[in-house]
Design a protein around this motif. Structure first.
Motif, PDB file in Angstrom:
ATOM      1  N   GLU A  45      28.628  49.923  18.221  1.00 58.46           N
ATOM      2  CA  GLU A  45      27.398  49.483  17.570  1.00 58.46           C
ATOM      3  C   GLU A  45      27.539  49.652  16.065  1.00 58.46           C
ATOM      4  O   GLU A  45      28.089  50.645  15.588  1.00 58.46           O
ATOM      5  CB  GLU A  45      26.201  50.306  18.048  1.00 58.46           C
ATOM      6  CG  GLU A  45      24.887  49.724  17.563  1.00 58.46           C
ATOM      7  CD  GLU A  45      23.832  50.774  17.271  1.00 58.46           C
ATOM      8  OE1 GLU A  45      22.669  50.400  17.151  1.00 58.46           O
ATOM      9  OE2 GLU A  45      24.177  51.952  17.155  1.00 58.46           O
ATOM     10  N   ILE A  46      27.064  48.672  15.321  1.00 52.41           N
ATOM     11  CA  ILE A  46      27.080  48.791  13.860  1.00 52.41           C
ATOM     12  C   ILE A  46      25.823  49.551  13.449  1.00 52.41           C
ATOM     13  O   ILE A  46      24.788  48.972  13.117  1.00 52.41           O
ATOM     14  CB  ILE A  46      27.155  47.404  13.190  1.00 52.41           C
ATOM     15  CG1 ILE A  46      28.438  46.690  13.614  1.00 52.41           C
ATOM     16  CG2 ILE A  46      27.119  47.551  11.670  1.00 52.41           C
ATOM     17  CD1 ILE A  46      28.639  45.334  12.980  1.00 52.41           C
ATOM     18  N   LYS A  47      25.921  50.861  13.496  1.00 54.46           N
ATOM     19  CA  LYS A  47      24.752  51.692  13.201  1.00 54.46           C
ATOM     20  C   LYS A  47      24.429  51.724  11.716  1.00 54.46           C
ATOM     21  O   LYS A  47      23.329  52.109  11.318  1.00 54.46           O
ATOM     22  CB  LYS A  47      24.991  53.115  13.712  1.00 54.46           C
ATOM     23  CG  LYS A  47      26.154  53.835  13.045  1.00 54.46           C
ATOM     24  CD  LYS A  47      26.336  55.234  13.618  1.00 54.46           C
ATOM     25  CE  LYS A  47      27.478  55.973  12.920  1.00 54.46           C
ATOM     26  NZ  LYS A  47      27.620  57.357  13.423  1.00 54.46           N
ATOM     27  N   GLN A  48      25.396  51.294  10.890  1.00 48.98           N
ATOM     28  CA  GLN A  48      25.218  51.415   9.442  1.00 48.98           C
ATOM     29  C   GLN A  48      24.175  50.461   8.868  1.00 48.98           C
ATOM     30  O   GLN A  48      23.811  50.574   7.703  1.00 48.98           O
ATOM     31  CB  GLN A  48      26.562  51.189   8.734  1.00 48.98           C
ATOM     32  CG  GLN A  48      27.607  52.249   9.029  1.00 48.98           C
ATOM     33  CD  GLN A  48      28.394  51.972  10.307  1.00 48.98           C
ATOM     34  OE1 GLN A  48      28.149  50.985  11.008  1.00 48.98           O
ATOM     35  NE2 GLN A  48      29.347  52.833  10.616  1.00 48.98           N
ATOM     36  N   ASN A  49      23.698  49.500   9.669  1.00 51.03           N
ATOM     37  CA  ASN A  49      22.634  48.625   9.152  1.00 51.03           C
ATOM     38  C   ASN A  49      21.239  49.186   9.420  1.00 51.03           C
ATOM     39  O   ASN A  49      20.248  48.657   8.949  1.00 51.03           O
ATOM     40  CB  ASN A  49      22.763  47.205   9.716  1.00 51.03           C
ATOM     41  CG  ASN A  49      22.561  47.136  11.219  1.00 51.03           C
ATOM     42  OD1 ASN A  49      22.325  48.142  11.888  1.00 51.03           O
ATOM     43  ND2 ASN A  49      22.661  45.934  11.762  1.00 51.03           N
ATOM     44  N   TRP A  50      21.163  50.260  10.228  1.00 45.99           N
ATOM     45  CA  TRP A  50      19.911  50.966  10.505  1.00 45.99           C
ATOM     46  C   TRP A  50      18.848  50.061  11.127  1.00 45.99           C
ATOM     47  O   TRP A  50      17.656  50.179  10.852  1.00 45.99           O
ATOM     48  CB  TRP A  50      19.374  51.659   9.247  1.00 45.99           C
ATOM     49  CG  TRP A  50      20.192  52.858   8.884  1.00 45.99           C
ATOM     50  CD1 TRP A  50      21.343  52.869   8.146  1.00 45.99           C
ATOM     51  CD2 TRP A  50      19.961  54.223   9.256  1.00 45.99           C
ATOM     52  NE1 TRP A  50      21.837  54.149   8.037  1.00 45.99           N
ATOM     53  CE2 TRP A  50      21.006  55.002   8.705  1.00 45.99           C
ATOM     54  CE3 TRP A  50      18.963  54.863   9.995  1.00 45.99           C
ATOM     55  CZ2 TRP A  50      21.084  56.380   8.878  1.00 45.99           C
ATOM     56  CZ3 TRP A  50      19.042  56.236  10.164  1.00 45.99           C
ATOM     57  CH2 TRP A  50      20.090  56.979   9.607  1.00 45.99           C
ATOM     58  N   PHE A  51      19.300  49.156  11.975  1.00 42.11           N
ATOM     59  CA  PHE A  51      18.391  48.338  12.771  1.00 42.11           C
ATOM     60  C   PHE A  51      18.690  48.574  14.240  1.00 42.11           C
ATOM     61  O   PHE A  51      19.795  48.971  14.609  1.00 42.11           O
ATOM     62  CB  PHE A  51      18.576  46.847  12.479  1.00 42.11           C
ATOM     63  CG  PHE A  51      18.131  46.428  11.113  1.00 42.11           C
ATOM     64  CD1 PHE A  51      16.882  46.773  10.636  1.00 42.11           C
ATOM     65  CD2 PHE A  51      18.964  45.667  10.306  1.00 42.11           C
ATOM     66  CE1 PHE A  51      16.466  46.383   9.369  1.00 42.11           C
ATOM     67  CE2 PHE A  51      18.561  45.271   9.041  1.00 42.11           C
ATOM     68  CZ  PHE A  51      17.307  45.630   8.573  1.00 42.11           C
TER      69      PHE A  51
END
Length: 489
Positions: free
Chosen positions: A83-89
């Motif tokens: 998961e690309i958690k770095q976009n905070w969505f």
């Protein structure tokens, strides 16, 4: 108090807004996600190229599936992404952690891509193909998978977009060169490749900004709920009269005979629709065509949803400001997790009931309807504490809303409920007792939010029936509209 990207990186919200990005929270995920249709529906060449790049990768996957995928290593390499958690969505109620695209997704998609996208590149009914189509079939691919997959496929663009903003607006001391894995796909090597960027860096990780105009909330524009809900009108729009009749006839035969003087239930209708779509998947093509013809509608819905979350964000900022100015919410000297939890809830109750804090729980004049929103609000205000505030996931009995703890022995469970919850009585009677046993703690608090006198009476009656009236661990908060404190003389 630092909550949002602009706070932590000392840039103005206006600069972020003018750039076209969403000012994310760096305390908790916000319930937005990327809708790939918004790339297709936007006239900019940049977005059109991104949509084409998604289709190019789908074509590669389909060609490999057509040839036969014999090893799970291929699925892992081409379908699985963290998961690309770095976009905070996303859908996390604590922090920004999620599950990503794992084995279940990879196997489901790789085994079905050949027939789901059988007309890929040679569409007759629709203008083009759409990744979202995979979520319209019952193959184990959901809307969150579609968003996660899209985000990974356009990660190079998002990182470049963030880097450009960072280099122009952010203090270099707050940036770091980061090599990110799986950024772009090399079609000659048939593998995902890393790339290095200069990015905003905090909490031992980099941050990704996302353009507002590709974000939405709740559903993709092309979604299964609309497919089922608009089924009749979709079928009516099919120009082939014979096919239209066959579909209608098959649908009617799937409906069970209703009881006398009654109509079919919604569940029966939904099941009949699903069976009909399995028999006549052409319906999906005409549904997508209808969606393609309403790009303006997709844009308007997206803007409305993003503005709704932006208003949510603004409300929280104002609420935190009230907590700072009117209470010691962020200066509590804890004696234990239970005492701190009670004190903080007492401060929340006072600000909500007596100092205009109730406004936080209204969007466009309407009270929030989802407990998920209430829990996100709680997390976005509950920081600056020595205690861990975590959502319990694997405690053996299901998740509680929050566990406030320090070490293994000092733990307090907190449940947030709306009075409108139809299962409130059941939850009050059983839930906390079960969770206490599963989490090895005797400390638990229930917070119930009500919006009018009817809801309050419902809660009071339930508490009386369960002999819980006056229980100090069940706290009612009145979030009904009030005369502004500033207007009271």
């Amino acid at each position: 108090m630092n909550i949002y990207f602009s706070d932590f990186f000392e840039v103005t919200p206006e600069a972020i807004d003018d750039y076209g990005a969403f000012n994310i929270s760096l305390i908790n995920d916000l319930p937005l996600f990327i809708d790939p249709f918004l790339l297709f529906g936007n006239a900019s060449s940049e977005y059109q190229d991104l949509h084409k790049s998604i289709l190019k990768y789908l074509t590669f996957l389909k060609q490999k599936a057509d040839a036969g995928i014999t090893k799970f290593a291929q699925v892992r390499s081409w379908y699985l992404f963290p998961e690309i958690k770095q976009n905070w969505f996303g859908y996390s109620r604590i922090g920004n952690g999620g599950s990503g695209l794992g084995r279940k997704f990879g196997e489901a998609f790789s085994q079905s891509i050949t027939w789901v996208f059988s007309d890929l590149g040679k569409e007759v009914v629709t203008q083009t193909s759409h990744l979202e189509k995979a979520a319209l079939f019952e193959i184990g691919v959901g809307k969150d998978n579609i968003s996660d997959f899209t985000t990974n496929l356009i990660k190079d663009y998002l990182l470049t977009y963030t880097e450009k903003f960072a280099l122009e607006f952010i203090d270099p001391k707050k940036l770091r060169k980061v090599t990110v894995s799986k950024v772009y796909f090399d079609y000659e090597l048939e593998r995902w490749m890393p790339k290095t960027f200069t990015l905003p860096y905090i909490f031992s990780d980099y941050i990704i900004l996302t353009p507002k105009n590709i974000l939405t909330k709740d559903e993709n524009w092309i979604n299964a709920n609309d497919l089922r809900g608009d089924f009749t009108s979709i079928c009516d729009g099919i120009p082939n009269e014979q096919l239209r009749h066959e579909i209608s006839n098959y649908f009617q035969r799937q409906l069970p005979a209703p009881e006398k003087n009654k109509n079919n239930t919604q569940k029966e209708i939904t099941e009949a629709v699903q069976e009909t779509i399995k028999k006549y998947p052409e319906v999906i093509e005409w549904f997508i065509k209808k969606k393609e013809e309403n790009k303006v509608g997709a844009k308007n819905v997206s803007e409305e949803k993003v503005e709704e979350v932006a208003a949510f964000v603004k409300n929280i900022q104002e609420f935190v400001a009230l907590l700072v100015s009117l209470t010691n919410f962020y200066d509590i000297k804890p004696k234990g997790s239970y005492d701190e939890a009670l004190q903080r809830i007492a401060f929340l109750k006072d600000v909500i009931e007596n100092n205009d804090g109730y406004r936080l729980f209204y969007l466009d004049g309407n009270p929030i309807k989802r407990e998920e929103d209430l829990q996100i609000i709680y997390r976005l205000t509950w920081f600056a504490t020595e205690y861990d505030v975590n959502r319990e996931v694997n405690n053996g009995r299901g998740p509680v809303d929050y566990a406030v703890s320090r070490g293994g022995k000092d733990k307090t469970l907190i449940e947030f409920k709306l009075a409108s919850n139809s299962k409130l009585k059941q939850n009050l009677a059983k839930q906390v007792e079960i969770y206490e046993k599963a989490n090895n703690t005797k400390n638990s608090i229930k917070v119930i939010l009500h919006f009018d006198a009817t809801e309050r009476k419902k809660v009071i009656d339930i508490l009386k029936e369960l002999k819980l009236e006056g229980d100090k661990n069940i706290i009612l908060i009145d979030a009904s509209r009030k005369i502004s404190a500033s207007n009271v003389k």
